[in-house]
Design an enzyme around this catalytic site. Structure first.
Site, PDB file in Angstrom:
ATOM      1  N   HIS A 139      76.979 -71.461 -46.399  1.00 55.28           N
ATOM      2  CA  HIS A 139      75.714 -71.781 -45.743  1.00 55.28           C
ATOM      3  C   HIS A 139      74.565 -71.979 -46.729  1.00 55.28           C
ATOM      4  CE1 HIS A 139      77.544 -69.202 -42.242  1.00 55.28           C
ATOM      5  NE2 HIS A 139      78.087 -70.410 -42.310  1.00 55.28           N
TER       6      HIS A 139
HETATM    7  C1  LIG Z   1      84.199 -73.860 -43.918  1.00 56.38           C
HETATM    8  C2  LIG Z   1      82.816 -73.847 -43.286  1.00 56.38           C
HETATM    9  C3  LIG Z   1      82.651 -73.261 -42.052  1.00 56.38           C
HETATM   10  C4  LIG Z   1      81.377 -73.240 -41.469  1.00 56.38           C
HETATM   11  N1  LIG Z   1      81.239 -72.698 -40.228  1.00 56.38           N
HETATM   12  C5  LIG Z   1      80.034 -72.722 -39.620  1.00 56.38           C
HETATM   13  C6  LIG Z   1      79.886 -72.237 -38.301  1.00 56.38           C
HETATM   14  O1  LIG Z   1      80.843 -71.805 -37.675  1.00 56.38           O
HETATM   15  N2  LIG Z   1      78.649 -72.261 -37.745  1.00 56.38           N
HETATM   16  C7  LIG Z   1      77.558 -72.729 -38.423  1.00 56.38           C
HETATM   17  O2  LIG Z   1      76.468 -72.661 -37.888  1.00 56.38           O
HETATM   18  N3  LIG Z   1      77.688 -73.227 -39.663  1.00 56.38           N
HETATM   19  C8  LIG Z   1      78.894 -73.267 -40.272  1.00 56.38           C
HETATM   20  N4  LIG Z   1      79.038 -73.820 -41.506  1.00 56.38           N
HETATM   21  C9  LIG Z   1      77.854 -74.411 -42.148  1.00 56.38           C
HETATM   22  C10 LIG Z   1      77.307 -75.681 -41.486  1.00 56.38           C
HETATM   23  O3  LIG Z   1      78.331 -76.545 -41.095  1.00 56.38           O
HETATM   24  C11 LIG Z   1      76.375 -76.346 -42.489  1.00 56.38           C
HETATM   25  O4  LIG Z   1      75.361 -75.404 -42.813  1.00 56.38           O
HETATM   26  C12 LIG Z   1      75.705 -77.594 -41.979  1.00 56.38           C
HETATM   27  O5  LIG Z   1      76.646 -78.558 -41.584  1.00 56.38           O
HETATM   28  C13 LIG Z   1      74.833 -78.167 -43.091  1.00 56.38           C
HETATM   29  O6  LIG Z   1      74.134 -79.271 -42.580  1.00 56.38           O
HETATM   30  P1  LIG Z   1      73.399 -80.267 -43.554  1.00 56.38           P
HETATM   31  O7  LIG Z   1      72.809 -81.345 -42.736  1.00 56.38           O
HETATM   32  O8  LIG Z   1      72.509 -79.500 -44.461  1.00 56.38           O
HETATM   33  O9  LIG Z   1      74.526 -80.862 -44.526  1.00 56.38           O
HETATM   34  P2  LIG Z   1      75.991 -81.381 -44.247  1.00 56.38           P
HETATM   35  O10 LIG Z   1      76.421 -81.104 -42.855  1.00 56.38           O
HETATM   36  O11 LIG Z   1      76.806 -80.836 -45.355  1.00 56.38           O
HETATM   37  O12 LIG Z   1      75.869 -82.957 -44.391  1.00 56.38           O
HETATM   38  C14 LIG Z   1      75.526 -83.582 -45.601  1.00 56.38           C
HETATM   39  C15 LIG Z   1      76.212 -84.929 -45.668  1.00 56.38           C
HETATM   40  O13 LIG Z   1      75.560 -85.717 -46.675  1.00 56.38           O
HETATM   41  C16 LIG Z   1      76.530 -86.474 -47.357  1.00 56.38           C
HETATM   42  N5  LIG Z   1      75.998 -86.818 -48.675  1.00 56.38           N
HETATM   43  C17 LIG Z   1      75.731 -85.991 -49.711  1.00 56.38           C
HETATM   44  N6  LIG Z   1      75.226 -86.689 -50.747  1.00 56.38           N
HETATM   45  C18 LIG Z   1      75.172 -87.977 -50.352  1.00 56.38           C
HETATM   46  C19 LIG Z   1      74.741 -89.172 -50.993  1.00 56.38           C
HETATM   47  N7  LIG Z   1      74.236 -89.179 -52.236  1.00 56.38           N
HETATM   48  N8  LIG Z   1      74.857 -90.354 -50.310  1.00 56.38           N
HETATM   49  C20 LIG Z   1      75.354 -90.370 -49.037  1.00 56.38           C
HETATM   50  N9  LIG Z   1      75.769 -89.257 -48.387  1.00 56.38           N
HETATM   51  C21 LIG Z   1      75.670 -88.077 -49.039  1.00 56.38           C
HETATM   52  C22 LIG Z   1      77.717 -85.523 -47.447  1.00 56.38           C
HETATM   53  O14 LIG Z   1      78.905 -86.248 -47.698  1.00 56.38           O
HETATM   54  C23 LIG Z   1      77.682 -84.846 -46.083  1.00 56.38           C
HETATM   55  O15 LIG Z   1      78.492 -85.535 -45.173  1.00 56.38           O
HETATM   56  C24 LIG Z   1      80.279 -73.827 -42.134  1.00 56.38           C
HETATM   57  C25 LIG Z   1      80.459 -74.409 -43.378  1.00 56.38           C
HETATM   58  C26 LIG Z   1      81.716 -74.428 -43.962  1.00 56.38           C
HETATM   59  C27 LIG Z   1      81.902 -75.058 -45.314  1.00 56.38           C
END
Ligand SMILES: Cc1cc2nc3c(=O)[nH]c(=O)nc-3n(C[C@H](O)[C@H](O)[C@H](O)COP(=O)(O)OP(=O)(O)OC[C@H]3O[C@@H](n4cnc5c(N)ncnc54)[C@H](O)[C@@H]3O)c2cc1C
Length: 618
Positions: A551
């Site tokens: 997270h």
């Molecule tokens: C194994 C695991 C289990 C989890 N379980 C839970 C849960 O049960 N409940 C919960 O609340 N949270 C959970 N989480 C955490 C939650 O899923 C994340 O905190 C959340 O998805 C993060 O959201 P975000 O928008 O910050 O980034 P992300 O969802 O990580 O999205 C970022 C996206 O940006 C893309 N990206 C990055 N750099 C670039 C670039 N330069 N150009 C184009 N695209 C790019 C990446 O490929 C990715 O697809 C879990 C995480 C993991 C790893």
């Protein structure tokens, strides 16, 4: 093949295991595919460690591991394990070997369920997208935050392009492939992202349309009120005040509800029973998986489509409102127009295609939603990384796990992967969750080497596993421009919290009837009673633990103080016009619970504020 001798040694393979049909014989091949998915420095590190073990075997016996009798191999491992400087090598090597062995050992086949058709998405692979296009808004990253921002902007009538580095994986594709193949493909760096520090922290993130939500466990906690209040009063994150209705909105979109008991599985039921006997408060978690069938594969893409990751929930809404998604394109930089009066202005993005070509999308609004580990590097590559706090303030919500051995089979990998929350220690910043994984994919590392490890693997159906996460101080930092480098130094208070969590998980497992608790601590792996666990933990420090984290947040925090917060109270990057931060980076601190709802609500609020507050929170 890499390390066939080492695999044979670690798994105590003997002559009966060498025919091609036996599962240990298939592990080296699987290990090769794991290593191929790792970034080059990591796979080179593993290969160097394998070579070091072989050199040691050669020096000790005059032969390579593969040429030794199983007893001799075991002897080599034991002698290595007695050397304090070399023992950590073996511990390191067990992680990919167990990952490779898990699928083969249990023979978990691809799930043969007929998957329902996914709701439609407007995805175009980068190779087919024109070299230069325009849009009203570009969203970088299609995960929790990016999806919500894209939907909000598209519904307001803007032409929106979401640009995503990963590929689109329809639900039906998950059921056709074994978990390990999905694991290496759906995670950045093959799942081996590590924050350097003592202890190092394994920090996996997703890379796919839907981001990390494709591989998350589906647990949905609302941001606690106390956290929202702190974000507002201590950090001046004004949007926190509006998050209540936006959390409602996120919950509605994801169909969040308490997980029914019928598919919970033994791992969750034992946790409930242990908590009941201790008088601790515990309940099935609220999840976004209506109709979950308990296939326990959330972390490698739900094969039944029950888990409402954003590519099945938010992004289809965004596309219905006109948003388009470019897949397989890594945004290299945000384009900035400096030849304007006032602050520089966002002008679009430039991205790399997998074939080496480039594409540009010109747009006056760029939403960064690449995740808390990637957004800082993207901003630096774009010449927008000047704020001294950018990349700092990283919280990861560190986690560790413990297993309990039961007399009867638990078969933890049948049922809901993350099923029950134990809230007894929430006031101390510790959240316990019953978490099982597909075999080998747990962040829990089985104890032992050779025969002992083999026995553990073969009896792993008797283990129940719990995980704990602790609300942490922001002790990390993301550096780098082209490649992200993460440093995380566990604060002393947080190390103590992790040990308290291990003790609590052990107590709960004993209360549920466990005959033994496996601590995950290599130098003190087993306790046969709560008292023995206490003794053992008195001799254990946080550096002895295997720590993972799932997270990351806070690296481009929003807040009222321009010196402390790289983004303003409404999530606009300071020093430039037209760059919004709408992912885990923007949160001022650890939400103290699983963060997807917090990130989605914050992204909704940031986009909504840009539009003038006309959405559900406006
Ligand atoms: C194994 C695991 C289990 C989890 N379980 C839970 C849960 O049960 N409940 C919960 O609340 N949270 C959970 N989480 C955490 C939650 O899923 C994340 O905190 C959340 O998805 C993060 O959201 P975000 O928008 O910050 O980034 P992300 O969802 O990580 O999205 C970022 C996206 O940006 C893309 N990206 C990055 N750099 C670039 C670039 N330069 N150009 C184009 N695209 C790019 C990446 O490929 C990715 O697809 C879990 C995480 C993991 C790893």
């Amino acid at each position: 093949m890499t390390g066939d001798g080492l695999v044979a040694a670690l798994l105590a393979a003997d002559d009966t295991d060498t025919d091609a049909g036996a599962w240990p014989a298939r592990v080296p091949h699987r290990l090769d595919s794991v290593l191929a998915a790792l970034p080059r420095p990591a796979s080179a590190g593993v290969r160097a460690a394998v070579a070091a073990v072989e050199t040691y075997a050669l020096a000790r016996t005059g032969r390579r591991l593969a040429a030794l009798h199983p007893d001799e191999r075991e002897d080599v491992l034991r002698s290595l394990a007695r050397r304090p400087r070399l023992a950590p090598l073996l511990d390191l090597l067990k992680v990919p070997v167990l990952l490779a062995a898990g699928t083969e050992r249990t023979g978990v086949p691809p799930v043969p369920v007929p998957a329902p058709a996914d709701p439609p998405l407007d995805c175009t692979p980068a190779e087919e997208w024109p070299a230069r296009t325009t849009a009203d808004a570009v969203v970088v990253g299609s995960g929790a935050g990016g999806a919500m921002a894209a939907r909000t902007l598209a519904r307001a009538g803007l032409s929106v392009v979401v640009i995503e580095e990963g590929r689109h994986h329809p639900t039906a594709s998950f059921g056709r492939r074994v978990p390990l193949d999905r694991f290496t493909e759906l995670y950045r760096d093959g799942g081996a992202t590590v924050a350097l520090g003592r202890p190092p922290v394994l920090l996996p993130t997703g890379r796919a349309v839907g981001g990390t939500t494709v591989v998350n466990s589906g647990t949905c906690y609302r941001t606690p009120d106390a956290v929202l209040a702190r974000w507002r009063t201590t950090f001046g994150f004004e949007l926190a005040e509006r998050l209540g209705p936006l959390l409602d909105e996120a919950e509605r979109t994801l169909n969040v509800a308490p997980q029914p008991l019928d598919v919970l599985g033994a791992n969750g039921l034992l946790t409930l029973e242990g908590a009941r006997r201790l008088g601790w408060s515990a309940a099935p978690l609220r999840r976004n998986a209506p109709g979950c069938k308990g296939s326990c594969q959330c972390v490698v893409g739900c094969p039944t489509g029950a888990k409402q990751s954003v590519q099945l929930s938010v992004l289809p809404d965004a596309c219905a409102a006109g948003a388009r998604i470019v897949t397989g394109a890594r945004v290299h930089r945000i384009l900035v127009d400096h030849d304007v009066p006032g602050p520089p202005r966002a002008a679009g993005v430039r991205a790399h295609r997998p074939d080496g070509g480039e594409l540009e999308i010109l747009s006056p609004l760029v939403v960064t939603a690449a995740g808390a580990l990637q957004t800082p590097s993207l901003l630096r590559r774009s010449g927008l990384g000047g704020h001294p706090r950018l990349g700092r303030n990283l919280s990861v919500h560190p986690a560790t796990s413990v297993a309990g051995r039961f007399a009867e089979p638990v078969t933890a990998w049948r049922g809901v992967l993350q099923s029950v929350g134990v809230e007894e220690l929430r006031k101390d910043g510790i959240l316990l969750e019953a978490t099982a994984s597909p075999p080998g994919m747990s962040s829990f590392v089985l104890p032992g080497l050779g025969r002992e490890l083999r026995r553990e693997l073969e009896e792993s159906d008797r283990l129940a596993t719990l995980g704990a996460m602790i609300a942490d101080r922001p002790s990390g930092r993301v550096r780098g421009r082209d490649r992200t480098l993460v440093r995380y130094d566990l604060a002393p208070r947080d190390g103590d919290r992790l040990l308290t969590a291990v003790r609590a998980m052990g107590r709960l497992l004993f209360a549920a009837g466990a005959t033994e608790v496996l601590t995950g601590v290599p130098k003190a792996p087993r306790a046969g009673s709560p008292e023995a666990l206490d003794d053992l933990l008195a001799r254990t420090g946080p550096r002895d633990l295997h720590v993972s984290a799932f997270h990351p947040t806070g690296t481009v925090a929003a807040g009222g103080d321009p010196q402390r917060a790289p983004a303003d109270p409404e999530g606009r990057l300071r020093g430039v016009h037209g760059v919004l931060v709408a992912d885990g980076s923007v949160l001022p601190g650890c939400p103290e619970v699983n963060p997807q709802l917090s990130i989605m609500a914050a992204a909704l609020a940031v986009a909504d504020a840009w539009l003038g507050g006309t959405g559900p929170g406006g």
